[in-house]
Enzyme design. Structure first.
Site, PDB file in Angstrom:
ATOM      1  N   PHE A 164      37.895  36.036  34.474  1.00 31.06           N
ATOM      2  CA  PHE A 164      38.264  35.363  35.794  1.00 31.06           C
ATOM      3  C   PHE A 164      39.558  35.056  35.569  1.00 31.06           C
ATOM      4  O   PHE A 164      40.405  35.075  36.628  1.00 31.06           O
ATOM      5  CB  PHE A 164      37.278  34.204  36.206  1.00 31.06           C
ATOM      6  CG  PHE A 164      37.821  33.066  35.382  1.00 31.06           C
ATOM      7  CD1 PHE A 164      38.696  32.058  35.647  1.00 31.06           C
ATOM      8  CD2 PHE A 164      37.131  32.720  34.102  1.00 31.06           C
ATOM      9  CE1 PHE A 164      39.214  30.925  35.160  1.00 31.06           C
ATOM     10  CE2 PHE A 164      37.448  31.699  33.422  1.00 31.06           C
ATOM     11  CZ  PHE A 164      38.456  30.590  34.101  1.00 31.06           C
ATOM     12  N   SER A 245      34.426  36.103  26.670  1.00 32.15           N
ATOM     13  CA  SER A 245      34.031  35.408  25.687  1.00 32.15           C
ATOM     14  C   SER A 245      33.659  35.848  24.493  1.00 32.15           C
ATOM     15  O   SER A 245      33.387  37.028  24.277  1.00 32.15           O
ATOM     16  CB  SER A 245      33.040  34.262  25.995  1.00 32.15           C
ATOM     17  OG  SER A 245      31.877  34.858  26.271  1.00 32.15           O
ATOM     18  N   GLU A 266      38.859  41.920  23.721  1.00 28.83           N
ATOM     19  CA  GLU A 266      39.907  40.744  23.763  1.00 28.83           C
ATOM     20  C   GLU A 266      39.038  39.622  24.006  1.00 28.83           C
ATOM     21  O   GLU A 266      38.822  39.293  25.067  1.00 28.83           O
ATOM     22  CB  GLU A 266      41.041  41.006  24.915  1.00 28.83           C
ATOM     23  CG  GLU A 266      42.272  40.321  24.364  1.00 28.83           C
ATOM     24  CD  GLU A 266      42.577  39.340  25.544  1.00 28.83           C
ATOM     25  OE1 GLU A 266      42.318  38.068  25.112  1.00 28.83           O
ATOM     26  OE2 GLU A 266      42.826  39.591  26.565  1.00 28.83           O
ATOM     27  N   CYS A 300      43.688  32.845  27.732  1.00 27.09           N
ATOM     28  CA  CYS A 300      42.937  33.236  26.238  1.00 27.09           C
ATOM     29  C   CYS A 300      44.314  32.581  25.314  1.00 27.09           C
ATOM     30  O   CYS A 300      43.836  32.590  24.349  1.00 27.09           O
ATOM     31  CB  CYS A 300      42.862  34.739  25.978  1.00 27.09           C
ATOM     32  SG  CYS A 300      41.797  35.482  27.340  1.00 27.09           S
TER      33      CYS A 300
HETATM   34  C1  UN1 Z   1      44.598  35.974  28.990  1.00 25.91           C
HETATM   35  O1  UN1 Z   1      44.594  35.055  28.934  1.00 25.91           O
HETATM   36  O2  UN1 Z   1      43.473  36.988  29.105  1.00 25.91           O
HETATM   37  O3  UN1 Z   1      50.267  36.101  27.295  1.00 25.91           O
HETATM   38  C2  UN1 Z   1      45.971  37.190  28.975  1.00 25.91           C
HETATM   39  C3  UN1 Z   1      49.619  35.550  28.290  1.00 25.91           C
HETATM   40  C4  UN1 Z   1      49.527  36.514  29.558  1.00 25.91           C
HETATM   41  C5  UN1 Z   1      48.092  37.282  29.501  1.00 25.91           C
HETATM   42  C6  UN1 Z   1      46.945  36.402  29.126  1.00 25.91           C
HETATM   43  N1  UN1 Z   1      50.740  37.498  29.671  1.00 25.91           N
HETATM   44  O4  UN1 Z   1      49.617  34.292  28.586  1.00 25.91           O
END
Ligand code: UN1
Length: 512
Positions: A164, A245, A266, A300
């Site tokens: 999301f 997750s 990922e 992430c």
């Molecule tokens: C993510 O949170 O899955 O480096 C991707 C970053 C973004 C991508 C995040 N370009 O924070």
């Protein structure tokens, strides 16, 4: 407009904006409309309802992607690139519409939502260039009159499961590359971000139609976790690229491995930054606050663990706390707001539970953590980002909580703090703020950060698309986006060509 859609078009300006953005992107609302509505995290109000695909519809979508593969595989790669080029143009044209959808569904600020769409445009650019650069290698053969070469071929159907928090960019990282590599794509977006997905898919459909590419090369699944599982188990899907997750990764990985498919995972991040004594503290402050509080801590790559040298710990921590006190939390569409809502109630509960655990484990909340705007928005979950001073890395610090909680710890010795930094199960992103080049190099060396991403004097989040994105350990080991990530979407064919007129065997073996 279907009856369902008309019925749900209440006096909700948010839903009206969403409907207008979808229509501007060429979405046929009658084709996608249905009863499955999801609440916007901004207000808790339902947005536009969509249909949910049946099991048969999921199988059929994978079937269409598989059927489209041979013709797409046989289309020259630079021509495949032209489809992605057109898609990139349409994404540029509709950047604002897509950002409106991302804001409504995820609660990102307009600037961050536009940034996310820009990531799609950037990866489309990169992929177009890549379409003329799917380079193989030639290697010297040990035999006279022989040539060895490696050629990259398309894989087949790629299943993309997106999360999301980056509802459109991560799909584009995968799809722009997969398409130029000659693969076809089946996309399962997150349940809460189906509307953004519908718009992005409609723009790709237009690019495909305009360029005469096979229609089936992109498929969108409007489904739930069960539908997703069905796609993951489907042997026709050669590669499953999943973002989410660690728990989800543990389910997906074995299912795909059992059928000898490929995965690109990922998963969780529990990203740390080290603030060294020589750090430029003005710069570190800004880097830390964006990385830790930006996107309401729901990247992430969000900074979750801060290790500050004891000589600057008081000074920096005070400044971070002061900055957090003034962060504007609220409806992201309001000018000046920097921190939008958490995605849902479950996320708020996880944030509260983590804060309670941190305090039980000896932590002190220095700022934030409380719910805000509950009277105005009883069904939306806004929290002030929290800074928690921790005596050491207790168990809660080893966990990823997808919310804006920054654990702050002090250190005295670089080797010790690097070991502490690496002592978590996740390995996505990391950073050091220092003006000492030797220290920076140590952090970047093989003995330094064990993450997929290691930065100097910038925070852990906000990576550009040119580098490979992904991480080690429980983060899953996959790499997406730039650098050599395209190779994950192809299979190498090692080829030996004998033009000697003889048949010498390798390793000097003699036979007939
Ligand atoms: C993510 O949170 O899955 O480096 C991707 C970053 C973004 C991508 C995040 N370009 O924070």
């Amino acid at each position: 407009m279907t009856e369902t859609l008309t019925r749900t078009s209440s006096a909700s300006p948010l839903a009206d904006d969403v409907r207008a953005a979808l229509e501007a992107c060429g979405v046929d609302l009658t084709a996608v409309g249905g009863d499955s509505t999801v609440a916007s995290p901004i207000t808790g109000e339902p947005l536009v309802g969509t249909r949910l695909d049946s099991t048969d519809a999921i199988d059929a979508a994978v079937g269409r992607a598989a059927a489209a593969f041979p013709a797409w595989r046989d289309t020259p790669a630079p021509l495949r690139g032209q489809v992605v080029k057109r898609w990139g143009e349409l994404l540029t044209e509709h950047k604002q519409h897509l950002a409106t959808l991302v804001t409504a569904e995820v609660g990102k600020t307009p600037s961050e939502a536009l940034g996310e769409v820009q990531e799609m445009i950037d990866i489309a650019d990169l992929a177009v260039g890549q379409s003329r650069q799917l380079f193989g290698k030639t290697m010297p053969s040990e035999r006279p009159g022989h040539r060895l070469q490696e050629v990259w071929h398309p894989l087949g159907v790629v299943g993309v499961i997106s999360a999301f928090n980056f509802p459109v960019a991560v799909y584009a990282w995968n799809t722009a590359l997969a398409l130029v590599c000659g693969d076809t794509v089946v996309w399962k977006p997150a349940d809460v971000t189906r509307l953004s997905a519908i718009a992005v898919d409609a723009l790709l459909a237009r690019a495909v139609a305009e360029s005469g590419a096979p229609e089936g090369i992109h498929q969108l699944l409007l489904t739930d976790a069960d539908g997703s599982k069905r796609m993951v188990a489907d042997r026709r899907v050669a590669l499953v690229s999943a973002t989410g997750s660690v728990r989800m990764g543990r389910e997906v990985g074995p299912v795909v491995a059992e059928r000898f498919g490929r995965t690109l995972l990922e998963l969780g991040g529990n990203n740390g930054a080290i603030i060294a004594p020589s750090a430029d503290l003005d710069l570190a402050l800004r880097g830390v606050v964006f990385a830790a509080a930006g996107t309401a801590g729901q990247r992430c790559t969000t900074l979750r663990r801060l290790f500050v040298h004891s000589s600057v710990a008081d000074q920096l921590t005070k400044r971070v706390v002061a900055a957090y006190e003034t962060l504007a939390v609220g409806d992201p569409r309001t000018e000046g707001v920097l921190v939008g809502p958490l995605v849902n109630r479950r996320s708020f509960e996880a944030q509260q539970a983590a804060l309670a655990a941190a305090q039980e484990q000896g932590g002190t909340v220095l700022v934030g953590g409380d719910r805000e705007l509950a009277d105005e928005h009883p069904d939306a979950y806004y929290v002030r980002p929290a800074v928690v001073s921790m005596p050491s890395q207790t168990p809660i610090v080893h966990e990823e909580t997808f919310a804006p909680i920054l654990y702050v710890m002090t250190y005295d010795d670089l080797d010790v703090v690097v070991a502490e930094h690496n002592a978590v199960p996740q390995g996505l992103s990391s950073a050091i703020f220092t003006s000492d080049q030797a220290e920076a190099e140590r952090f970047l060396s093989a003995a330094g950060s064990d993450c997929g991403i290691a930065n100097v004097n910038i925070g852990t989040s906000g990576a550009e698309i040119g580098g490979a994105f992904g991480g080690e350990k429980e983060t899953g080991g996959g790499r997406e986006s730039g650098s050599d990530a395209w190779k994950a979407y192809m299979r190498p064919s090692t080829q030996t060509i004998n033009y000697s007129g003889q048949l010498p065997l390798a390793q000097g073996v003699t036979f007939i």
